[in-house]
Enzyme design. Sequence first.
Site, PDB file in Angstrom:
ATOM      1  N   HIS A   1     -38.542  14.277  32.746  1.00  0.00           N
ATOM      2  CA  HIS A   1     -37.234  15.655  33.190  1.00  0.00           C
ATOM      3  C   HIS A   1     -38.059  16.172  34.195  1.00  0.00           C
ATOM      4  O   HIS A   1     -39.343  16.390  34.664  1.00  0.00           O
ATOM      5  CB  HIS A   1     -38.002  15.410  31.805  1.00  0.00           C
ATOM      6  CG  HIS A   1     -37.090  16.983  30.975  1.00  0.00           C
ATOM      7  ND1 HIS A   1     -37.216  18.256  30.741  1.00  0.00           N
ATOM      8  CD2 HIS A   1     -35.586  16.833  31.169  1.00  0.00           C
ATOM      9  CE1 HIS A   1     -36.221  18.877  30.889  1.00  0.00           C
ATOM     10  NE2 HIS A   1     -35.275  18.473  30.729  1.00  0.00           N
TER      11      HIS A   1
ATOM     12  N   GLU B   1     -35.340  12.325  35.648  1.00  0.00           N
ATOM     13  CA  GLU B   1     -33.927  12.831  35.562  1.00  0.00           C
ATOM     14  C   GLU B   1     -34.021  14.152  35.982  1.00  0.00           C
ATOM     15  O   GLU B   1     -35.029  14.820  36.354  1.00  0.00           O
ATOM     16  CB  GLU B   1     -34.077  13.380  33.937  1.00  0.00           C
ATOM     17  CG  GLU B   1     -32.841  14.096  33.250  1.00  0.00           C
ATOM     18  CD  GLU B   1     -32.830  15.535  33.547  1.00  0.00           C
ATOM     19  OE1 GLU B   1     -31.670  16.156  33.270  1.00  0.00           O
ATOM     20  OE2 GLU B   1     -33.973  16.141  33.797  1.00  0.00           O
TER      21      GLU B   1
ATOM     22  N   ASP C   1     -31.742  18.203  38.263  1.00  0.00           N
ATOM     23  CA  ASP C   1     -30.865  19.124  37.878  1.00  0.00           C
ATOM     24  C   ASP C   1     -30.063  19.526  39.201  1.00  0.00           C
ATOM     25  O   ASP C   1     -30.808  19.370  39.566  1.00  0.00           O
ATOM     26  CB  ASP C   1     -31.267  19.905  36.848  1.00  0.00           C
ATOM     27  CG  ASP C   1     -31.801  19.915  35.763  1.00  0.00           C
ATOM     28  OD1 ASP C   1     -31.070  19.189  35.108  1.00  0.00           O
ATOM     29  OD2 ASP C   1     -32.777  19.571  35.596  1.00  0.00           O
TER      30      ASP C   1
ATOM     31  N   HIS D   1     -32.757  23.911  37.703  1.00  0.00           N
ATOM     32  CA  HIS D   1     -31.964  23.759  36.380  1.00  0.00           C
ATOM     33  C   HIS D   1     -31.830  24.854  36.475  1.00  0.00           C
ATOM     34  O   HIS D   1     -30.351  25.119  36.107  1.00  0.00           O
ATOM     35  CB  HIS D   1     -33.441  23.177  35.665  1.00  0.00           C
ATOM     36  CG  HIS D   1     -32.774  23.268  34.018  1.00  0.00           C
ATOM     37  ND1 HIS D   1     -32.838  24.642  33.303  1.00  0.00           N
ATOM     38  CD2 HIS D   1     -32.723  22.569  33.221  1.00  0.00           C
ATOM     39  CE1 HIS D   1     -32.667  23.988  31.726  1.00  0.00           C
ATOM     40  NE2 HIS D   1     -32.520  22.864  32.082  1.00  0.00           N
TER      41      HIS D   1
END
Length: 274
Positions: free
Chosen positions: A38, A67, A69, A82
Site C-alpha cells: 500500500h 498500489e 495514488d 494520496h
Amino acid sequence: MIVLVWLILILMILYLLAIMPRIIPRPMHEFKGWYYAHRGFHDNKTDAPENSKKAFALAVKNGYGIELDIQLTKDEKVVVFHDATLKRACGIDAKVNSMTYEELKHLRLFDSNETIPLFSEVLKVIDGKVPLIMEIKMVDKKIRICELAAKELEGYQGIYCMESFHPFAVRWFRKHRPEVCRGQLSAKFGKETCEKEFYLFLVRFLLTNIMTRPDFIAYSHEGANNISRNLCRLFGATSVAWTIRTKEELKRNKNKFDLFIFEGFQAKRHEEKQ
C-alpha cells in the site's frame, strides 16, 4: 399480492443489472500470486515514507506488487500523492491541486529526504518489474487526470490496472482504454459521508457498475459482507481487499478476497508463494 411480487421481482432484476461487473471480466491471472504494498513498502517514520520513490524501490526489492495514488497539480502534472491536502504528509496547509509541481518538489515527505514524485519518475523506478495498481484521485472531479495518466502509461511495458472511488474515472477507462483492467473502489461509507457525497452511497452498493462494468472490485476488508460485493465476486469479478494491516487480518480474509493490499507488516514475498 401478485402485483407486489412482480414489483419485487422487477426491482431485484434491475438491482442485479445495475451491480453486474463486466460480463466477461478481463483475466487478472498476471496480478494474482502477489501481495500489494500500500503506497509502496513504506514506513512514515523512516526514510521510505508512503508514495515515495524509495518506498516503491523497496517494494520491488522485496518482491511485492505496488498500489499507489495519483492526482494533478495546479499546472496539470501527474504526481504520486494520496491526500487532497499537504497537511499530514508535508505539514503545509494547502491543497495539492492549488500548487505547481515546481512548488511541490521542494517539500519533504514526513520529515524524510524524499519528495513528492512525478508519476513518470515512479514508473521508471518500478520499470515493469512488479504489477501496479494505480488509484486515480479525482479531487476536483475533473476527468483530465485520466487522460494524462493514460498518456504517461503509453509505452510502459509493465503490468498495470486502474481503480478509483469515482465512477467517472472508471467509466473513462471503459470508454477510452477498454484494454486496461479497471476496478471500482468502495467501502462501507458512513451516513454523513454518503449525505455529503451521494454518489458514494451508490458506490457503496456498487450501483454505479451499470455505467462502468469493472473487471474487479477493490473493497475495504471491513465491508467484506456487503451483498453487492459478494454478488460481483460470484459474477466473476476479481475481489481485492484493502488495506490489510496485520497478519491476523490477512488470515481472516483469505477466503473472502482474491488479492490483498497490505501495509505495516512483512507479507510473504512473491517468490515464496510459488
